[in-house]
Design an enzyme around this catalytic site. Structure first.
Site, PDB file in Angstrom:
ATOM      1  N   ARG A   1       0.862  -1.188   0.000  1.00  0.00           N
ATOM      2  CA  ARG A   1       0.000   0.000   0.000  1.00  0.00           C
ATOM      3  C   ARG A   1       0.900   1.240   0.000  1.00  0.00           C
ATOM      4  O   ARG A   1       1.723   1.405   0.906  1.00  0.00           O
ATOM      5  CB  ARG A   1      -0.905  -0.019   1.239  1.00  0.00           C
ATOM      6  CG  ARG A   1      -1.698   1.248   1.450  1.00  0.00           C
ATOM      7  CD  ARG A   1      -2.615   1.139   2.678  1.00  0.00           C
ATOM      8  NE  ARG A   1      -3.260   2.406   2.928  1.00  0.00           N
ATOM      9  CZ  ARG A   1      -2.979   3.213   3.957  1.00  0.00           C
ATOM     10  NH1 ARG A   1      -2.074   2.884   4.867  1.00  0.00           N
ATOM     11  NH2 ARG A   1      -3.613   4.352   4.083  1.00  0.00           N
TER      12      ARG A   1
ATOM     13  N   HIS B   1      -2.594  11.007   1.316  1.00  0.00           N
ATOM     14  CA  HIS B   1      -1.951  10.768   2.609  1.00  0.00           C
ATOM     15  C   HIS B   1      -1.296  12.083   3.028  1.00  0.00           C
ATOM     16  O   HIS B   1      -0.082  12.195   3.131  1.00  0.00           O
ATOM     17  CB  HIS B   1      -0.954   9.617   2.502  1.00  0.00           C
ATOM     18  CG  HIS B   1      -0.565   8.985   3.810  1.00  0.00           C
ATOM     19  ND1 HIS B   1      -0.720   7.639   4.073  1.00  0.00           N
ATOM     20  CD2 HIS B   1      -0.023   9.514   4.931  1.00  0.00           C
ATOM     21  CE1 HIS B   1      -0.272   7.375   5.297  1.00  0.00           C
ATOM     22  NE2 HIS B   1       0.159   8.507   5.835  1.00  0.00           N
TER      23      HIS B   1
ATOM     24  N   GLU C   1      -6.675   8.398   7.094  1.00  0.00           N
ATOM     25  CA  GLU C   1      -6.827   9.023   8.408  1.00  0.00           C
ATOM     26  C   GLU C   1      -7.301  10.469   8.333  1.00  0.00           C
ATOM     27  O   GLU C   1      -6.558  11.398   8.687  1.00  0.00           O
ATOM     28  CB  GLU C   1      -5.509   8.943   9.193  1.00  0.00           C
ATOM     29  CG  GLU C   1      -4.988   7.530   9.379  1.00  0.00           C
ATOM     30  CD  GLU C   1      -3.685   7.474  10.165  1.00  0.00           C
ATOM     31  OE1 GLU C   1      -3.122   8.525  10.496  1.00  0.00           O
ATOM     32  OE2 GLU C   1      -3.214   6.368  10.438  1.00  0.00           O
TER      33      GLU C   1
ATOM     34  N   ASN D   1      -6.406   1.730  10.701  1.00  0.00           N
ATOM     35  CA  ASN D   1      -5.044   1.933  11.206  1.00  0.00           C
ATOM     36  C   ASN D   1      -5.122   1.977  12.718  1.00  0.00           C
ATOM     37  O   ASN D   1      -5.855   2.804  13.283  1.00  0.00           O
ATOM     38  CB  ASN D   1      -4.454   3.259  10.714  1.00  0.00           C
ATOM     39  CG  ASN D   1      -4.209   3.266   9.214  1.00  0.00           C
ATOM     40  OD1 ASN D   1      -4.406   2.258   8.540  1.00  0.00           O
ATOM     41  ND2 ASN D   1      -3.782   4.408   8.699  1.00  0.00           N
TER      42      ASN D   1
ATOM     43  N   TYR E   1      -2.905   1.965  16.447  1.00  0.00           N
ATOM     44  CA  TYR E   1      -1.623   2.062  17.152  1.00  0.00           C
ATOM     45  C   TYR E   1      -1.772   1.890  18.661  1.00  0.00           C
ATOM     46  O   TYR E   1      -0.972   1.225  19.292  1.00  0.00           O
ATOM     47  CB  TYR E   1      -0.936   3.396  16.820  1.00  0.00           C
ATOM     48  CG  TYR E   1      -0.463   3.409  15.373  1.00  0.00           C
ATOM     49  CD1 TYR E   1       0.778   2.891  15.030  1.00  0.00           C
ATOM     50  CD2 TYR E   1      -1.284   3.860  14.352  1.00  0.00           C
ATOM     51  CE1 TYR E   1       1.193   2.836  13.712  1.00  0.00           C
ATOM     52  CE2 TYR E   1      -0.873   3.815  13.021  1.00  0.00           C
ATOM     53  CZ  TYR E   1       0.370   3.301  12.712  1.00  0.00           C
ATOM     54  OH  TYR E   1       0.776   3.240  11.400  1.00  0.00           O
TER      55      TYR E   1
ATOM     56  N   GLU F   1      -2.730  -0.227   8.514  1.00  0.00           N
ATOM     57  CA  GLU F   1      -1.491   0.147   9.212  1.00  0.00           C
ATOM     58  C   GLU F   1      -1.554  -0.398  10.630  1.00  0.00           C
ATOM     59  O   GLU F   1      -2.594  -0.304  11.288  1.00  0.00           O
ATOM     60  CB  GLU F   1      -1.309   1.666   9.338  1.00  0.00           C
ATOM     61  CG  GLU F   1      -0.969   2.394   8.084  1.00  0.00           C
ATOM     62  CD  GLU F   1      -0.777   3.901   8.320  1.00  0.00           C
ATOM     63  OE1 GLU F   1      -0.440   4.308   9.456  1.00  0.00           O
ATOM     64  OE2 GLU F   1      -0.989   4.652   7.361  1.00  0.00           O
TER      65      GLU F   1
HETATM   66  O1  IFM Z   1       3.555   7.538  10.031  1.00  0.00           O
HETATM   67  C1  IFM Z   1       2.196   7.576  10.291  1.00  0.00           C
HETATM   68  C2  IFM Z   1       1.403   7.399   9.020  1.00  0.00           C
HETATM   69  O2  IFM Z   1       1.726   8.350   8.074  1.00  0.00           O
HETATM   70  C3  IFM Z   1      -0.074   7.503   9.312  1.00  0.00           C
HETATM   71  N1  IFM Z   1      -0.466   6.646  10.382  1.00  0.00           N
HETATM   72  C4  IFM Z   1       0.320   6.675  11.585  1.00  0.00           C
HETATM   73  C5  IFM Z   1       1.791   6.503  11.263  1.00  0.00           C
HETATM   74  C6  IFM Z   1       2.623   6.517  12.557  1.00  0.00           C
HETATM   75  O3  IFM Z   1       2.461   7.714  13.226  1.00  0.00           O
END
Ligand code: IFM
Length: 466
Positions: A89, A132, A177, A306, A308, A372
């Protein structure tokens, strides 16, 4: 590279929990890796500009050189192949395709043409992200995402890319995002364009979603065959600190502004009533026009997630009050008490499971792909450049297990793309934070797969061969 290492029982369990045909891949974005910011007609985006604002980016770093992916693309694709990934991607830089935000620049488009051909030649499925975060500077000068016209400009740009690549690319993401584009960019000023104007950020949310819908409708109509179109959201689980009403309300507000403000219009064709009411209490109105919500909720084929970290929220300030200086309810994140990554983000894999299960219940019928997931750690390379990144590897194990657990509970999750292929330009953190599964030595541009890359390669291979 060597043959797969034996798996642990945790690995075997997570492999068993992932369906046949599950995608394994890696993700990147244009400004974070390409460099070559002046090549072949490209002009500045808001990130080129923001990087020049003193103090905006750690150490004054810029994406001018980044990972030199623009010139090293064929060997980077070979690396993806060596890592056994079936999907890549990447995002397209708007100002390569439309310098100054207008017209069409075949020389800029040609890079992505070559990239797609190279991926296909190596048997890797290309997955395009159209936006992005790198808005042409001229469009920001004309008002940026808070202005409605930007949505139409995005749809026009999307069609230029779609016309050029849809003969070979099956999977398309409109926006990456939108929360970050709107809130970090226009409310908090932490990302380009660095504005701090909350009502403008709310308008930006709507126009980003409108741009997504307009582009989706047009791509769908022009699609030469079955093509998967979707959007990628960053989302998390917002846990209340307790059952006390202010804590429950803080978690509701965090979830409303972080997740439901996007998911509800995209899937249900309406903004959440509680969020509209919360915004109205601040005299903020989402600038919806007739027909917008039907456009925004144009059917999609895949929802990118995505993930985290997750957070716990309280509605109490440290002094015990429940309203802040502006008279607004307190919404404050407090630690869950977990280990943290180098981003200072807590490691909360069960928040991932809870998020995915909850989306599958509240927004049923929507296949998801993890577009992600990954972690920054303070890597230490040995003399050969190798990084034994135990922390990142453990993060992948626990988060893939979280995905398997969500699937077991009924979530329809079709793949997992690690963030990121390479160490790269981590936005306001510059090159200080490393998310790559492949180390980049920024002095030499040498790439060295880390332990986590070999681990993901082995998992993917064992999953395919099980
Ligand atoms: O690096 C970023 C990415 O561009 C978008 N999602 C989160 C990642 C980590 O912060």
């Amino acid at each position: 590279m060597t043959t797969p290492a034996p798996t642990t029982s945790a690995d075997a369990a997570l492999i068993a929990g992932l369906p046949t045909g599950f995608r394994w891949g890696v993700a990147t974005s244009a400004y974070q890796i390409e460099g070559a910011v002046d090549a072949d007609g490209r002009t500045p985006s808001i990130w080129d500009t923001f990087c020049r604002v003193p103090g905006a980016v750690h150490d004054g770093d810029t994406g001018d050189v980044a990972c030199e992916h623009y010139t090293r693309m064929p060997s980077d694709v070979a690396l993806i192949k060596d890592l056994g990934m079936d999907t890549y991607r990447f995002s397209v830089s708007w100002t390569r395709v439309q310098p100054n935000g207008r017209g069409f620049n075949p020389a800029g488009m040609a890079f992505y043409d070559r990239l797609v051909d190279e991926l296909l030649a190596q048997g890797i499925d290309p997955w395009v992200t159209l936006y992005h975060w790198d808005l042409p500077q001229e469009l920001e000068d004309a008002g940026g995402w808070p202005v409605r016209d930007t949505a139409y400009r995005f749809a026009d740009y999307s069609m230029l890319v779609f016309d050029a690549l849809s003969d070979r690319v099956d999977t398309w993401t409109t926006l990456n995002e939108p929360w970050c584009s709107a809130m970090l960019g226009y409310a908090y000023g932490a990302h380009a364009p660095g504005r701090q104007d909350y009502p403008a950020a709310v308008s930006a949310v709507h126009h980003l979603l409108l741009g997504h819908g307009l582009a989706t409708e047009r791509m769908r109509e022009a699609a030469p065959r079955k093509i998967d179109i979707g959007i990628t959201l960053n989302a998390a689980t917002a846990y209340p600190a307790s059952d006390a009403a202010p804590d429950l309300d803080a978690a509701r507000r965090a979830d409303g502004m972080g997740a439901r403000l996007y998911l509800d219009p995209l899937v249900h064709g309406r903004y959440p009533a509680d969020v509209i009411a919360d915004l109205a209490a601040q005299d903020i109105v989402i600038p919806v026009q007739d027909g917008d919500l039907a456009t925004i909720s144009a059917p999609i084929d895949v929802l990118g997630i995505n993930y985290y970290f997750s957070q716990k929220f309280t509605g109490y300030a440290e002094d015990g009050s429940t309203v802040d200086a502006a008279g607004l309810p307190v919404v404050r994140s407090i630690p869950l008490g977990r280990d943290r990554t180098a981003m200072d983000w807590e490691i909360v894999p069960e928040g991932f499971t809870d998020l995915l299960v909850r989306i599958s219940k509240d927004y049923p019928g929507l296949p998801m792909v993890i577009t992600e997931n990954g972690a920054a750690f303070d890597d230490v390379a040995d003399a050969s450049g190798f990084v034994a990144d135990e922390g990142r590897t453990a993060y992948f194990t626990s988060h893939l297990a979280a995905v398997a657990s969500a699937i077991e509970q009924g979530a329809d999750i079709r793949g997992y793309l690690a963030w990121s292929l390479l160490d790269n330009f981590e936005w306001a953190y510059g090159y200080e934070k490393r998310f790559g599964i492949v180390r980049v030595d920024y002095d030499t541009q040498e790439r060295t797969p880390k332990q986590s890359a070999l681990y993901l390669r082995d998992l993917a291979e064992q999953h395919r061969n099980r």
